[in-house]
Design a protein around this motif. Structure first.
Motif, PDB file in Angstrom:
ATOM      1  N   ARG A 284       0.833  -1.202   0.000  1.00  0.00           N
ATOM      2  CA  ARG A 284       0.000   0.000   0.000  1.00  0.00           C
ATOM      3  C   ARG A 284       0.867   1.251   0.000  1.00  0.00           C
ATOM      4  NH1 ARG A 284      -4.323  -1.967   4.539  1.00  0.00           N
ATOM      5  NH2 ARG A 284      -5.032   0.199   4.528  1.00  0.00           N
ATOM      6  N   ARG A 285       1.943   1.210   0.768  1.00  0.00           N
ATOM      7  CA  ARG A 285       2.856   2.357   0.781  1.00  0.00           C
ATOM      8  C   ARG A 285       3.477   2.571  -0.593  1.00  0.00           C
ATOM      9  NH1 ARG A 285       6.498   1.707   6.303  1.00  0.00           N
ATOM     10  NH2 ARG A 285       5.064   2.711   7.753  1.00  0.00           N
ATOM     11  N   GLU A 286       3.905   1.472  -1.225  1.00  0.00           N
ATOM     12  CA  GLU A 286       4.539   1.584  -2.533  1.00  0.00           C
ATOM     13  C   GLU A 286       3.562   2.138  -3.561  1.00  0.00           C
ATOM     14  OE1 GLU A 286       5.704   0.857  -6.503  1.00  0.00           O
ATOM     15  OE2 GLU A 286       4.031  -0.225  -5.569  1.00  0.00           O
ATOM     16  N   ALA A 287       2.316   1.672  -3.510  1.00  0.00           N
ATOM     17  CA  ALA A 287       1.306   2.156  -4.454  1.00  0.00           C
ATOM     18  C   ALA A 287       1.033   3.642  -4.251  1.00  0.00           C
ATOM     19  CB  ALA A 287       0.016   1.350  -4.293  1.00  0.00           C
ATOM     20  N   LYS A 292       1.964   9.307  -5.875  1.00  0.00           N
ATOM     21  CA  LYS A 292       2.382  10.671  -5.552  1.00  0.00           C
ATOM     22  C   LYS A 292       3.447  11.183  -6.524  1.00  0.00           C
ATOM     23  CE  LYS A 292       1.499  10.853  -0.552  1.00  0.00           C
ATOM     24  NZ  LYS A 292       2.149  10.963   0.791  1.00  0.00           N
ATOM     25  N   VAL A 293       4.402  10.334  -6.860  1.00  0.00           N
ATOM     26  CA  VAL A 293       5.524  10.775  -7.691  1.00  0.00           C
ATOM     27  C   VAL A 293       5.261  10.603  -9.184  1.00  0.00           C
ATOM     28  CG1 VAL A 293       7.169  10.280  -5.854  1.00  0.00           C
ATOM     29  CG2 VAL A 293       6.713   8.536  -7.586  1.00  0.00           C
ATOM     30  N   GLY A 294       4.083  10.051  -9.544  1.00  0.00           N
ATOM     31  CA  GLY A 294       3.727   9.931 -10.946  1.00  0.00           C
ATOM     32  C   GLY A 294       4.117   8.618 -11.592  1.00  0.00           C
ATOM     33  N   ARG A 295       4.623   7.669 -10.824  1.00  0.00           N
ATOM     34  CA  ARG A 295       4.949   6.360 -11.380  1.00  0.00           C
ATOM     35  C   ARG A 295       3.679   5.641 -11.830  1.00  0.00           C
ATOM     36  NH1 ARG A 295       8.192   5.063  -7.766  1.00  0.00           N
ATOM     37  NH2 ARG A 295       6.944   3.753  -6.371  1.00  0.00           N
ATOM     38  N   TYR A 296       2.616   5.857 -11.069  1.00  0.00           N
ATOM     39  CA  TYR A 296       1.305   5.330 -11.446  1.00  0.00           C
ATOM     40  C   TYR A 296       0.378   6.503 -11.722  1.00  0.00           C
ATOM     41  CZ  TYR A 296       3.271   1.235  -9.130  1.00  0.00           C
ATOM     42  OH  TYR A 296       4.092   0.210  -8.749  1.00  0.00           O
ATOM     43  N   ARG A 297      -0.238   6.493 -12.890  1.00  0.00           N
ATOM     44  CA  ARG A 297      -1.153   7.581 -13.220  1.00  0.00           C
ATOM     45  C   ARG A 297      -2.512   7.385 -12.565  1.00  0.00           C
ATOM     46  NH1 ARG A 297      -4.538   8.584 -18.598  1.00  0.00           N
ATOM     47  NH2 ARG A 297      -5.660  10.405 -17.816  1.00  0.00           N
ATOM     48  N   VAL A 298      -2.943   6.125 -12.445  1.00  0.00           N
ATOM     49  CA  VAL A 298      -4.263   5.812 -11.891  1.00  0.00           C
ATOM     50  C   VAL A 298      -4.075   4.961 -10.638  1.00  0.00           C
ATOM     51  CG1 VAL A 298      -6.528   4.817 -12.319  1.00  0.00           C
ATOM     52  CG2 VAL A 298      -5.239   5.832 -14.222  1.00  0.00           C
ATOM     53  N   LEU A 299      -4.715   5.362  -9.559  1.00  0.00           N
ATOM     54  CA  LEU A 299      -4.726   4.573  -8.340  1.00  0.00           C
ATOM     55  C   LEU A 299      -6.144   4.072  -8.126  1.00  0.00           C
ATOM     56  CD1 LEU A 299      -3.112   3.579  -5.881  1.00  0.00           C
ATOM     57  CD2 LEU A 299      -3.834   5.645  -4.662  1.00  0.00           C
ATOM     58  N   VAL A 300      -6.295   2.748  -8.079  1.00  0.00           N
ATOM     59  CA  VAL A 300      -7.606   2.126  -7.887  1.00  0.00           C
ATOM     60  C   VAL A 300      -7.729   1.752  -6.414  1.00  0.00           C
ATOM     61  CG1 VAL A 300      -9.163   0.291  -8.610  1.00  0.00           C
ATOM     62  CG2 VAL A 300      -7.500   1.227 -10.238  1.00  0.00           C
ATOM     63  N   ALA A 301      -8.797   2.204  -5.772  1.00  0.00           N
ATOM     64  CA  ALA A 301      -8.898   2.051  -4.323  1.00  0.00           C
ATOM     65  C   ALA A 301     -10.300   1.662  -3.891  1.00  0.00           C
ATOM     66  CB  ALA A 301      -8.498   3.361  -3.636  1.00  0.00           C
ATOM     67  N   THR A 302     -10.365   1.046  -2.727  1.00  0.00           N
ATOM     68  CA  THR A 302     -11.638   0.847  -2.038  1.00  0.00           C
ATOM     69  C   THR A 302     -11.810   1.961  -1.021  1.00  0.00           C
ATOM     70  OG1 THR A 302     -10.565  -0.610  -0.433  1.00  0.00           O
ATOM     71  CG2 THR A 302     -11.619  -1.651  -2.340  1.00  0.00           C
ATOM     72  N   ASP A 303     -13.016   2.117  -0.492  1.00  0.00           N
ATOM     73  CA  ASP A 303     -13.285   3.219   0.428  1.00  0.00           C
ATOM     74  C   ASP A 303     -12.393   3.183   1.665  1.00  0.00           C
ATOM     75  OD1 ASP A 303     -15.480   4.768  -0.751  1.00  0.00           O
ATOM     76  OD2 ASP A 303     -16.596   2.905  -0.608  1.00  0.00           O
ATOM     77  N   ILE A 304     -12.253   2.014   2.285  1.00  0.00           N
ATOM     78  CA  ILE A 304     -11.490   1.925   3.527  1.00  0.00           C
ATOM     79  C   ILE A 304     -10.040   2.305   3.305  1.00  0.00           C
ATOM     80  CG2 ILE A 304     -10.608   0.318   5.264  1.00  0.00           C
ATOM     81  CD1 ILE A 304     -13.270  -1.134   5.160  1.00  0.00           C
ATOM     82  N   ASP A 310      -3.728  11.343   0.972  1.00  0.00           N
ATOM     83  CA  ASP A 310      -3.599  12.802   0.990  1.00  0.00           C
ATOM     84  C   ASP A 310      -2.581  13.170  -0.081  1.00  0.00           C
ATOM     85  OD1 ASP A 310      -3.609  15.467   1.519  1.00  0.00           O
ATOM     86  OD2 ASP A 310      -2.580  15.334   3.442  1.00  0.00           O
ATOM     87  N   VAL A 311      -3.048  13.307  -1.301  1.00  0.00           N
ATOM     88  CA  VAL A 311      -2.181  13.564  -2.439  1.00  0.00           C
ATOM     89  C   VAL A 311      -2.623  14.854  -3.115  1.00  0.00           C
ATOM     90  CG1 VAL A 311      -1.321  12.685  -4.646  1.00  0.00           C
ATOM     91  CG2 VAL A 311      -1.835  11.092  -2.788  1.00  0.00           C
ATOM     92  N   LYS A 312      -1.675  15.748  -3.324  1.00  0.00           N
ATOM     93  CA  LYS A 312      -1.998  17.004  -3.987  1.00  0.00           C
ATOM     94  C   LYS A 312      -2.056  16.804  -5.492  1.00  0.00           C
ATOM     95  CE  LYS A 312       0.241  19.825  -0.417  1.00  0.00           C
ATOM     96  NZ  LYS A 312       1.340  20.779  -0.117  1.00  0.00           N
ATOM     97  N   GLY A 313      -2.915  17.558  -6.140  1.00  0.00           N
ATOM     98  CA  GLY A 313      -2.934  17.591  -7.589  1.00  0.00           C
ATOM     99  C   GLY A 313      -3.676  16.476  -8.280  1.00  0.00           C
ATOM    100  N   ILE A 314      -4.601  15.783  -7.575  1.00  0.00           N
ATOM    101  CA  ILE A 314      -5.408  14.766  -8.248  1.00  0.00           C
ATOM    102  C   ILE A 314      -6.411  15.480  -9.151  1.00  0.00           C
ATOM    103  CG2 ILE A 314      -7.097  12.920  -7.954  1.00  0.00           C
ATOM    104  CD1 ILE A 314      -5.763  12.221  -5.314  1.00  0.00           C
TER     105      ILE A 314
END
Length: 413
Positions: A284-287, A292-304, A310-314
């Motif tokens: 989870r930390r790596e994702a 945050k640094v742009g390695r992944y453009r899309v982050l897929v998440a569940t609510d929990i 807390d990421v700026k610029g989404i």
């Protein structure tokens, strides 16, 4: 009591903040307080109990971190901050670490999935500030590895989410080990009845500070709703990822769904990662860091799992699945448009989900503008227990922007 003063301050000066902290804020380029900081900091520095109603991304961590550090520099004791998720605990801990060195204080972050040995080492160093998730803190209490009788400042951060996740018994258990003579601060995006119950039972004449009515969506977010058949969502998502080039946070109802969507997005040619409770803390930390640094453009998440993000610029939040709990809609879209910046939230609803959309509209007190794409046939809701009273929402929805997202009003059979 309620504090409803308007946000007229132009700097952190005049809020009762110690010069040492003011200098640090200047060095960190924090010059203008957010509305919740403007309202909460002076009250909290005085040691009063607070109920703070604020969406995510409004700067509320500093709103309680600054008063805590300033008060602990003047009195004995410790502060305990309870948060719903591991990610949020780590981020709150990082905020404190930026300030505590000035006052020779230590912090400890106690979360599940992390090394118990390292946590015991941190506890033995007598941290003045403890950030914890309820479950792991209860583990430490049962093991006898931590004592809370000297805690004189308690913060319940994102309290509504902790209750949604079923942490009320743990919170009640933890509070029994904390002296009654303390300062208690509760921050929440919504104020459901259970929150009122906690305040009545465990707070002393709390000052109510609010920067947005309970349950309202953050300002500056353009909201759109596509009524789309379930088997057309993939193609519509592909079109949206072509149109919007920035970072995207996408929500799935389930862990299995999150994994499938992540793989689907990768097949489309976009870098993507997943974050949910089946992933280890390291994963989870790596994702999150990669997002945050742009390695992944899309982050897929569940609510929990997403609660601590807390990421700026989404640029865009996509609700691939409408949330099970309508109040989660507010929390989800609050991930974009943070700190006064513009953002966009797009939701997919199937023709059978009219009632669920209506529940969201009740929460946000506004109709969701329906958009359509020229490559997809227009759909409408086929099931609705009771047609909505559109007059109730009259004049409450601001018009959105154009592009291919042509808006129309709901139509129901």
């Amino acid at each position: 009591m309620t504090n409803t003063n308007s946000h007229q301050s132009v700097s952190f000066y005049g809020h009762g903040i110690a010069p040492k902290i003011l200098q640090l804020l200047d060095n960190m380029k924090f010059t203008v307080p957010t509305p919740i900081q403007h309202k909460a900091i002076p009250v909290a520095i005085e040691g009063k109990d607070i109920i703070g109603v604020a969406q995510t991304g409004t700067g509320k961590t500093l709103a309680f971190a600054i008063p805590i550090i300033q008060r602990l520099s003047q009195i004995n004791g410790r502060a305990l901050i309870l948060v719903p998720t591991r990610e949020l605990a780590l981020q709150v801990g990082e905020t404190f670490k930026k300030i505590v060195p000035l006052f020779n204080m230590r912090t400890a972050v106690l979360i599940g999935g992390a090394s118990m040995v390292l946590q015991l080492q941190a506890i033995r160093k007598h941290p003045r500030i403890i950030v914890a998730t309820p479950g792991r803190l209860v583990d430490h209490i049962k093991r006898g590895t931590i004592m809370l009788m000297d805690v004189n400042i308690l913060v319940l951060d994102e309290a509504d989410r902790m209750l949604d996740m079923g942490f009320l018994p743990q919170i009640e258990s933890i509070i029994k080990f904390i002296p009654k003579h303390r300062q208690t601060m509760l921050f929440s995006a919504t104020i459901p009845p259970k929150i009122i119950g906690i305040a009545s039972a465990h707070m002393k004449l709390p000052i109510h500070v609010e920067v947005a009515p309970s349950g309202t969506a953050a300002e500056g977010i353009i909201q759109e709703l596509f009524i789309v058949k379930k088997d057309s969502r993939r193609d519509l998502l592909a079109k949206l990822l072509e149109k919007y080039q920035g970072s995207v946070l996408l929500f799935s109802r389930t862990k299995i769904g999150a994994r499938k969507i992540m793989r689907m997005i990768r097949q489309m040619g976009h870098s993507s990662a997943e974050i949910h409770s089946d992933r280890s803390l390291g994963q989870r930390r790596e994702a999150l860091e990669g997002f945050k640094v742009g390695r992944y453009r899309v982050l897929v998440a569940t609510d929990i799992a997403a609660r601590g993000i807390d990421v700026k610029g989404i640029e865009l939040v996509i609700n691939y699945d409408i949330p099970d709990d309508a109040e989660n809609y507010v929390h989800r879209i609050g991930r974009t448009g943070r700190a006064g910046k513009p953002g966009r939230a797009i939701s997919f609803a199937t023709p059978e989900q009219g009632d669920e959309v209506r529940s969201i509209e009740r929460i946000i007190k506004s109709p969701l503008p329906i958009a359509k794409h020229p490559d997809f046939p227009p759909e409408r809701f086929t099931r609705y227990a009771k047609p909505p009273d559109r007059k109730h929402f009259a004049g409450k929805q601001k018009s959105g922007q154009g592009g291919f997202h042509k808006r129309r009003q709901h139509k129901y059979r």
